[in-house]
Design a protein around this motif. Structure first.
Motif, PDB file in Angstrom:
ATOM      1  N   PHE A 455       0.813  -1.219   0.000  1.00 12.30           N
ATOM      2  CA  PHE A 455       0.000   0.000   0.000  1.00 12.30           C
ATOM      3  C   PHE A 455       0.847   1.269   0.000  1.00 12.30           C
ATOM      4  CE2 PHE A 455       0.191  -0.678   4.683  1.00 12.30           C
ATOM      5  CZ  PHE A 455       0.499   0.603   5.127  1.00 12.30           C
ATOM      6  N   ILE A 456       2.104   1.190   0.466  1.00 19.81           N
ATOM      7  CA  ILE A 456       2.980   2.354   0.366  1.00 19.81           C
ATOM      8  C   ILE A 456       3.314   2.634  -1.104  1.00 19.81           C
ATOM      9  CG2 ILE A 456       5.252   3.290   0.924  1.00 19.81           C
ATOM     10  CD1 ILE A 456       3.333   3.306   3.263  1.00 19.81           C
ATOM     11  N   ARG A 457       3.641   1.556  -1.848  1.00 22.68           N
ATOM     12  CA  ARG A 457       3.908   1.721  -3.286  1.00 22.68           C
ATOM     13  C   ARG A 457       2.655   2.232  -4.002  1.00 22.68           C
ATOM     14  NH1 ARG A 457       7.650  -0.611  -6.761  1.00 22.68           N
ATOM     15  NH2 ARG A 457       8.307  -2.059  -5.137  1.00 22.68           N
ATOM     16  N   LEU A 458       1.494   1.711  -3.598  1.00 26.82           N
ATOM     17  CA  LEU A 458       0.239   2.152  -4.198  1.00 26.82           C
ATOM     18  C   LEU A 458       0.007   3.639  -3.922  1.00 26.82           C
ATOM     19  CD1 LEU A 458      -2.391   1.382  -5.661  1.00 26.82           C
ATOM     20  CD2 LEU A 458      -3.361   0.807  -3.433  1.00 26.82           C
ATOM     21  N   ALA A 459       0.305   4.053  -2.699  1.00 28.11           N
ATOM     22  CA  ALA A 459       0.148   5.467  -2.354  1.00 28.11           C
ATOM     23  C   ALA A 459       1.092   6.338  -3.183  1.00 28.11           C
ATOM     24  CB  ALA A 459       0.397   5.667  -0.865  1.00 28.11           C
ATOM     25  N   GLU A 460       2.312   5.850  -3.409  1.00 30.34           N
ATOM     26  CA  GLU A 460       3.266   6.585  -4.235  1.00 30.34           C
ATOM     27  C   GLU A 460       2.752   6.722  -5.663  1.00 30.34           C
ATOM     28  OE1 GLU A 460       6.095   8.044  -3.663  1.00 30.34           O
ATOM     29  OE2 GLU A 460       6.906   7.310  -1.763  1.00 30.34           O
ATOM     30  N   ASP A 461       2.252   5.624  -6.218  1.00 34.19           N
ATOM     31  CA  ASP A 461       1.808   5.614  -7.608  1.00 34.19           C
ATOM     32  C   ASP A 461       0.561   6.451  -7.829  1.00 34.19           C
ATOM     33  OD1 ASP A 461       3.924   3.959  -8.146  1.00 34.19           O
ATOM     34  OD2 ASP A 461       2.744   2.109  -8.126  1.00 34.19           O
ATOM     35  N   THR A 462      -0.295   6.544  -6.827  1.00 38.16           N
ATOM     36  CA  THR A 462      -1.574   7.246  -6.984  1.00 38.16           C
ATOM     37  C   THR A 462      -1.556   8.632  -6.358  1.00 38.16           C
ATOM     38  OG1 THR A 462      -2.423   6.194  -4.973  1.00 38.16           O
ATOM     39  CG2 THR A 462      -2.879   5.090  -7.081  1.00 38.16           C
ATOM     40  N   ASP A 463      -0.374   9.118  -5.958  1.00 33.53           N
ATOM     41  CA  ASP A 463      -0.227  10.454  -5.381  1.00 33.53           C
ATOM     42  C   ASP A 463      -1.018  10.645  -4.084  1.00 33.53           C
ATOM     43  OD1 ASP A 463       1.543  11.338  -7.302  1.00 33.53           O
ATOM     44  OD2 ASP A 463      -0.051  12.016  -8.643  1.00 33.53           O
ATOM     45  N   ARG A 464      -1.265   9.543  -3.374  1.00 30.89           N
ATOM     46  CA  ARG A 464      -1.883   9.658  -2.044  1.00 30.89           C
ATOM     47  C   ARG A 464      -0.822   9.613  -0.943  1.00 30.89           C
ATOM     48  NH1 ARG A 464      -5.578   6.647  -5.091  1.00 30.89           N
ATOM     49  NH2 ARG A 464      -7.689   7.555  -5.122  1.00 30.89           N
ATOM     50  N   ILE A 465       0.436   9.536  -1.372  1.00 28.61           N
ATOM     51  CA  ILE A 465       1.513   9.393  -0.397  1.00 28.61           C
ATOM     52  C   ILE A 465       1.660  10.636   0.477  1.00 28.61           C
ATOM     53  CG2 ILE A 465       3.303  10.252  -1.953  1.00 28.61           C
ATOM     54  CD1 ILE A 465       3.571   7.387   0.628  1.00 28.61           C
ATOM     55  N   VAL A 466       1.346  11.808  -0.054  1.00 32.22           N
ATOM     56  CA  VAL A 466       1.467  13.037   0.733  1.00 32.22           C
ATOM     57  C   VAL A 466       0.456  13.029   1.867  1.00 32.22           C
ATOM     58  CG1 VAL A 466       1.248  15.540   0.694  1.00 32.22           C
ATOM     59  CG2 VAL A 466       2.421  14.362  -1.184  1.00 32.22           C
ATOM     60  N   ALA A 467      -0.790  12.698   1.543  1.00 36.07           N
ATOM     61  CA  ALA A 467      -1.824  12.651   2.578  1.00 36.07           C
ATOM     62  C   ALA A 467      -1.505  11.570   3.612  1.00 36.07           C
ATOM     63  CB  ALA A 467      -3.188  12.399   1.942  1.00 36.07           C
ATOM     64  N   LEU A 468      -1.074  10.399   3.130  1.00 30.12           N
ATOM     65  CA  LEU A 468      -0.744   9.308   4.041  1.00 30.12           C
ATOM     66  C   LEU A 468       0.464   9.680   4.903  1.00 30.12           C
ATOM     67  CD1 LEU A 468      -1.116   6.403   5.049  1.00 30.12           C
ATOM     68  CD2 LEU A 468       0.331   5.649   3.129  1.00 30.12           C
ATOM     69  N   GLY A 469       1.502  10.230   4.265  1.00 33.53           N
ATOM     70  CA  GLY A 469       2.705  10.586   5.006  1.00 33.53           C
ATOM     71  C   GLY A 469       2.447  11.654   6.054  1.00 33.53           C
ATOM     72  N   ASN A 470       1.638  12.645   5.708  1.00 34.30           N
ATOM     73  CA  ASN A 470       1.329  13.703   6.680  1.00 34.30           C
ATOM     74  C   ASN A 470       0.528  13.150   7.862  1.00 34.30           C
ATOM     75  OD1 ASN A 470       2.661  15.609   5.155  1.00 34.30           O
ATOM     76  ND2 ASN A 470       0.806  16.359   4.137  1.00 34.30           N
ATOM     77  N   TRP A 471      -0.371  12.220   7.547  1.00 30.85           N
ATOM     78  CA  TRP A 471      -1.170  11.627   8.626  1.00 30.85           C
ATOM     79  C   TRP A 471      -0.274  10.827   9.575  1.00 30.85           C
ATOM     80  CZ3 TRP A 471      -2.059   6.565  10.146  1.00 30.85           C
ATOM     81  CH2 TRP A 471      -3.061   6.388  11.119  1.00 30.85           C
ATOM     82  N   VAL A 472       0.624   9.998   9.013  1.00 32.16           N
ATOM     83  CA  VAL A 472       1.535   9.208   9.846  1.00 32.16           C
ATOM     84  C   VAL A 472       2.443  10.130  10.652  1.00 32.16           C
ATOM     85  CG1 VAL A 472       3.448   7.562   9.811  1.00 32.16           C
ATOM     86  CG2 VAL A 472       1.472   7.214   8.312  1.00 32.16           C
ATOM     87  N   LEU A 473       2.938  11.205  10.019  1.00 29.48           N
ATOM     88  CA  LEU A 473       3.834  12.132  10.703  1.00 29.48           C
ATOM     89  C   LEU A 473       3.148  12.773  11.912  1.00 29.48           C
ATOM     90  CD1 LEU A 473       6.496  13.700  10.852  1.00 29.48           C
ATOM     91  CD2 LEU A 473       5.524  15.346   9.221  1.00 29.48           C
ATOM     92  N   GLU A 474       1.924  13.212  11.731  1.00 28.15           N
ATOM     93  CA  GLU A 474       1.227  13.863  12.849  1.00 28.15           C
ATOM     94  C   GLU A 474       0.901  12.854  13.944  1.00 28.15           C
ATOM     95  OE1 GLU A 474      -2.166  17.183  13.776  1.00 28.15           O
ATOM     96  OE2 GLU A 474      -1.711  16.614  11.709  1.00 28.15           O
ATOM     97  N   ARG A 475       0.486  11.643  13.575  1.00 27.54           N
ATOM     98  CA  ARG A 475       0.172  10.624  14.575  1.00 27.54           C
ATOM     99  C   ARG A 475       1.436  10.239  15.355  1.00 27.54           C
ATOM    100  NH1 ARG A 475      -3.597   6.620  15.448  1.00 27.54           N
ATOM    101  NH2 ARG A 475      -5.051   8.238  14.774  1.00 27.54           N
ATOM    102  N   ALA A 476       2.560  10.062  14.661  1.00 30.13           N
ATOM    103  CA  ALA A 476       3.809   9.674  15.321  1.00 30.13           C
ATOM    104  C   ALA A 476       4.287  10.765  16.276  1.00 30.13           C
ATOM    105  CB  ALA A 476       4.878   9.369  14.271  1.00 30.13           C
ATOM    106  N   CYS A 477       4.196  12.021  15.844  1.00 34.37           N
ATOM    107  CA  CYS A 477       4.614  13.125  16.717  1.00 34.37           C
ATOM    108  C   CYS A 477       3.719  13.202  17.960  1.00 34.37           C
ATOM    109  CB  CYS A 477       4.575  14.446  15.954  1.00 34.37           C
ATOM    110  SG  CYS A 477       5.879  14.607  14.702  1.00 34.37           S
TER     111      CYS A 477
END
Length: 657
Positions: A455-477
């Motif tokens: 699903f990470i590769r899928l997010a990269e290919d479909t340009d959802r990686i920014v939304a996913l990455g920002n969500w993970v970043l905020e949750r981790a912080c």
């Protein structure tokens, strides 16, 4: 515009009309001559007999002229021939009129006793009838016709005026009749000229209209062909477009219904970087150049089409062994695309990913075959690019799964379906807990647990990686701030996509997250892969990382050694540490050990922290520690845990479980 009622010196159709009526006129003349010979008993009058013979001879000569004219229809259109035929017609007419005039003078002036009164009256009737008919048949040439009518009527009428009262009356009536016939002839001539002129104009107009229509038809045909070419041709490259390719294949099937066609779907590698780094105009030049290079090596009977963007379709008729054709075409196309290009002073080298399928071998329509080849190309792209792959039905299943997961991922981001787990990173010497790496986990309600690499590769290919990455970043912080408030001093490491780093607003966005969650910048480690060294975005990434380091955030390069980083760029990026990929750790007893040793030397030269991931055995841990690795991560040292598990463990020391 010429006057239609004046004498016409040259009108080819008048001559045609004159000779058209000459035949019936000669027949009537012959009948009148023979009738006159019977009335006058020419057998007893040698002069009259000679007149009959001469007149019949003239009629035969004129008949021969009539026959030659109709055998030579083209020459009379030339003006010189026109004058010759007109003179022949006029001469015959005047000779015939003169013969009738001579007969009238002979009968009524010289020898009236040679004929009875009844015969004389019959001759007058014949002359009048010939004059009446002449107003129509000689109307083509009014002057010659007028002379002819005058020769028929005037000698007889003037001669009768010298006789008794009854004959004078007949002569006077003859003169009046002659005048009426001359007027009638002139009117018929004018009417004929007008009709023939109008006919010429109509014919000319019809010819002009025909020429205009023909020109319009040619323009319509040309425009239709032009529109067809436009509808079936790609404007940029001049190749067929998808509609042109479908039309070509349909015509080919109509000609050879059992023929086979191998379809190659060609997707250029690294083309997006050309558009991003140079310009779309440069990208267009690249596409045109690549199209020419592929077309140059394609089989003579093949058709190359631009499918869209940087995708091409090459359709090749299969005349022999399919596998041989696939090998030859794929090798030729790959080598053609590999030829370096110089665009706007920049040397470029692209690659191509090729998927292929065969019609009708795969039991699909031609559009379906192209789609199947596209699926094979997508699989090549997904698994590493630069290869040739045949279509397999499993690709369609994979694509459907990716499509379904892509839609579900959009809904999962920010929901309970996505979770963040944390895997400990410890000190290689003391095994003290230093930080946790945030790892995203997705549990699909129907498909179950989805692997991160999928699903990470899928997010990269479909340009959802920014939304996913920002969500993970905020949750981790937020989680890291929470466990630090609970007494744990471990930092948190978060993977950040290159697409996030290339955004101008990422640094500000991170500052906003840190402010909301209350996490200190020094407690955050950003992990980026070696793809940040790509020429297409190195400047933007370097600038963003510079801002992050100014904040106090630590930067680690993940999966070090698997990409294409260089020492100069490593120094330029000014990272804090590198992370040795687990593939090298797994092969620690093989050649990878030398790679790890080299990596450690590089890291030491740049004063970088060295982290090794994928540690699963004590032997690996000890070897890595001995080599000089600073930090370790792997199942041996701790599996990924939820925040609740970390807090429930009640850890009061910084040692990994």
């Amino acid at each position: 515009m010429p006057n239609l009622f004046r004498s016409v010196s040259y009108h080819p159709h008048l001559l045609r009309q004159a000779y058209r009526t000459l035949g019936p006129m000669l027949v009537v003349n012959l009948a009148c001559v023979l009738g006159t010979s019977l009335l006058l008993d020419v057998g007893n009058h040698p002069l009259l007999f000679g007149w009959v013979v001469v007149h019949i001879t003239v009629i035969l000569i004129r008949g021969g002229s009539w026959a030659r004219f109709h055998q030579d229809k083209r020459n009379w259109r030339r003006k010189s021939d026109y004058q010759s035929w007109k003179a022949s017609y006029t001469a015959g007419l005047l000779v015939s009129g003169s013969l009738w005039s001579a007969l009238a003078l002979y009968l009524f002036a010289k020898h009236p006793e040679t004929a009875s009164v009844e015969a004389q009256y019959a001759v007058l009737i014949i002359l009048s009838a010939l004059a009446g008919g002449a107003t129509g048949v000689t109307s083509s040439f009014a002057r010659a016709g007028s002379v002819y009518i005058g020769l028929l009527l005037l000698p007889a009428s003037l001669t009768l005026l010298t006789h008794d009262h009854i004959h004078r009356t007949l002569g006077l009536l003859g003169l009046i009749f002659c005048g009426v016939m001359l007027v009638t002839l002139r009117g018929n001539h004018r009417l004929l000229v007008r009709n023939l002129t109008l006919e010429d104009r109509n014919l000319s107009l019809i010819k002009q209209l025909s020429e205009v229509n023909h020109a319009l038809e040619e323009k319509v045909i040309e425009r239709t062909e032009s529109l067809a070419r436009l509808a079936h041709t790609d404007k940029l490259t001049g190749l067929l477009n998808r509609y042109g390719l479908f039309d070509w294949h349909q015509k080919r099937l109509a000609h050879a219904p059992t023929s086979r066609t191998a379809v190659f779907f060609l997707d250029l590698d690294r083309f997006k970087q050309v558009n991003d780094a140079l310009s779309h105009e440069a990208g267009d030049k690249v596409l045109s150049a690549i199209a020419r290079q592929i077309e140059a090596v394609a089989p003579a009977d093949a058709r190359l089409a631009r499918w869209g963007g940087d995708e091409f379709v090459l359709a090749c008729p299969v005349n022999g062994d399919l596998n041989d054709l696939v090998d030859q075409v794929s090798d030729a196309v790959s080598h053609a695309v590999d030829i370096p290009l110089n665009i706007e002073g920049t040397d470029l080298k692209l690659g191509v990913s090729i998927g292929w399928a065969c019609h009708p071998d795969h039991d699909k329509t031609f559009p379906d075959i192209i789609h199947a080849a596209d699926l094979a190309t997508t699989e090549v792209k997904r698994s590493g690019r630069g290869r040739t792959l045949a279509f397999d039905e499993t690709f369609a299943e994979s694509l459907r799964r990716r499509f379904n997961l892509s839609r579900a991922l959009s809904e999962a981001i920010g929901s309970d379906a996505l979770q963040v787990a944390y895997q400990p990173i410890v000190c290689a010497r003391t095994r003290a807990l230093l930080s946790y790496e945030a790892l995203c986990r997705w549990h699909h309600p129907q498909l179950g647990l989805i692997r991160p690499d999928e699903f990470i590769r899928l997010a990269e290919d479909t340009d959802r990686i920014v939304a996913l990455g920002n969500w993970v970043l905020e949750r981790a912080c937020a989680d890291a701030a929470h466990w630090r408030r609970k007494g744990l001093t471990a930092k948190v490491a978060v993977n950040i996509s290159v697409k996030q780093l290339t955004l101008d607003t990422f640094a500000l966005h991170l500052v906003s997250i840190l402010a909301r969650t209350g996490l200190a910048p020094s407690c955050l480690e950003i992990e980026v892969t070696e793809s940040v060294f790509d020429d297409g975005h190195i400047e933007q990434v370097t600038q963003t990382i510079k801002h992050l380091k100014t904040l106090g955030v630590h930067i680690h390069i993940d999966d070090f050694g698997t990409g294409y980083s260089s020492l100069s760029r490593l120094r330029h990026l000014n990272a804090n540490g590198i992370k040795i990929d687990q593939s090298f750790v797994a092969d620690l007893n093989g050649q990878s050990k030398a790679i790890i040793e080299s990596t450690i030397l590089i890291a030491r030269a740049f004063d970088l922290t060295i982290v090794a991931e994928g540690v699963e055995t004590d032997e690996q841990r000890e070897t890595l520690r001995t080599l000089g690795v600073d930090q370790l991560q792997g199942y041996l040292l701790g599996r990924p845990q939820r925040l609740s598990d970390i807090l429930d463990a009640g850890m009061t020391s910084e040692t990994a479980a």
